[in-house]
Write an enzyme that holds these catalytic residues in place. Sequence first.
Site, short mmCIF file in Angstrom:
data_model
loop_
_atom_site.label_atom_id
_atom_site.label_comp_id
_atom_site.label_asym_id
_atom_site.label_seq_id
_atom_site.Cartn_x
_atom_site.Cartn_y
_atom_site.Cartn_z
CG MET A 1 -5.21 2.44 -4.91
SD MET A 1 -6.10 2.77 -6.43
CE MET A 1 -5.71 1.49 -7.43
CB CYS B 1 -0.91 0.10 1.19
SG CYS B 1 -1.82 1.61 1.40
#
Length: 392
Positions: A316, A104
């Site tokens: 993201m 992430c």
Amino acid sequence: MKYPPQIKIPATYMRGGTSKGVFFKLDDLPSEAQSPGSQRDAILLRVIGSPDPYGKHTDGMGGATSSTSKTVILSKSTKPGHDVDYLFGQVSIDKPFIDWSGNCGNLTAAVGAFAIEQGLVAADRIPDHGSCTVRIWQANIGKTILAQVPITDGQVQEAGDFELDGVTFPAAEVAVTFADPADGALFPTGNTVDTLTVPEHLLAGGRLQATLINAGIPTVFIRAEDLGYDGTELQEAINGDAKALERFEQLRAYGALKMGLINELSEAANRGHTPKIAIVAGPKSYAASSGKVIDSEQIDLNVRALSMGKLHHAMMGTAAVAIAVAAAIPGTLVNAATQGRADNGVRFGHPSGTLKVGAEVVEEEGLWQARTVTMSRSARVLMEGKVRVPVA
């Protein structure tokens, strides 16, 4: 019937970039959760509140979106030249499943601050003022990331005036550099553009061009117009269309198969975190989800990306890495969408606003390589203490 009391686990709830997650030190986890496996997954699923058939995470720390259903496990690094090992788990909302296949990028911005405050960075590496370079080993993908964490009076500085689209309030700027962000070959097929053969019910003609790239996170880029979009869509335009979401998921599976990430289309359901799928279009003006007007002159292209089956509210961090690298390489669909406007990094539009990312790429012996990708994010602690988990 007697029930045992809940166990209490030290934890920190943090925002990093446009995501939130529950952070743990490895040695604070129960002994059975300190190693990978079903027991660790069971505890972390219960922390987040998954699986939740209601899709609300009412009985857990999750936020019922892909951006807020995340867990992070950190430990002092065993890798020479690094400070902290960072392991990320993307928690499914409606299934008893945690995807450990990728990173992430947004939460990476919070890793450095957590590592400093939890004593995972040597004290002699932390200045009284300035910034501390936290050397992160991203254990999911085996890559080095450098986070420049602001320091004031020897402590992590979280407040600041840096504004990040998709985050309501300003905070201190954290520069994040992803070193050698490609996992293996940058283009798994060797091509900057591939043609996916897909069923006619997904696309008339059954042939779809895509750029399949492995930088930051494996990503499938498709021209927005090829799917009937203009690239300025906000969440409700796609997330409110069940048929559209199903089509994106099936196209993602075909992309994963072409990239060699899966052997059968059915396997894509068990790795929802990777690859990502995104649509790209040239620079067009639009109103972001906040109402802020994004002028076409402010951006080099528009990108809309899906995460865990839904259109992301912003972008993201790992997909931003893929965007920057693809934009810098001639012949990709992303580069073509910039219309030659991405010479010094790329600024792209997303549903919440814009983001600028810089990539250093080189071509050696006919093969493209990504050296570094840099972007700015922000992070802060939202709450710290102990999370309680019922004993199974």
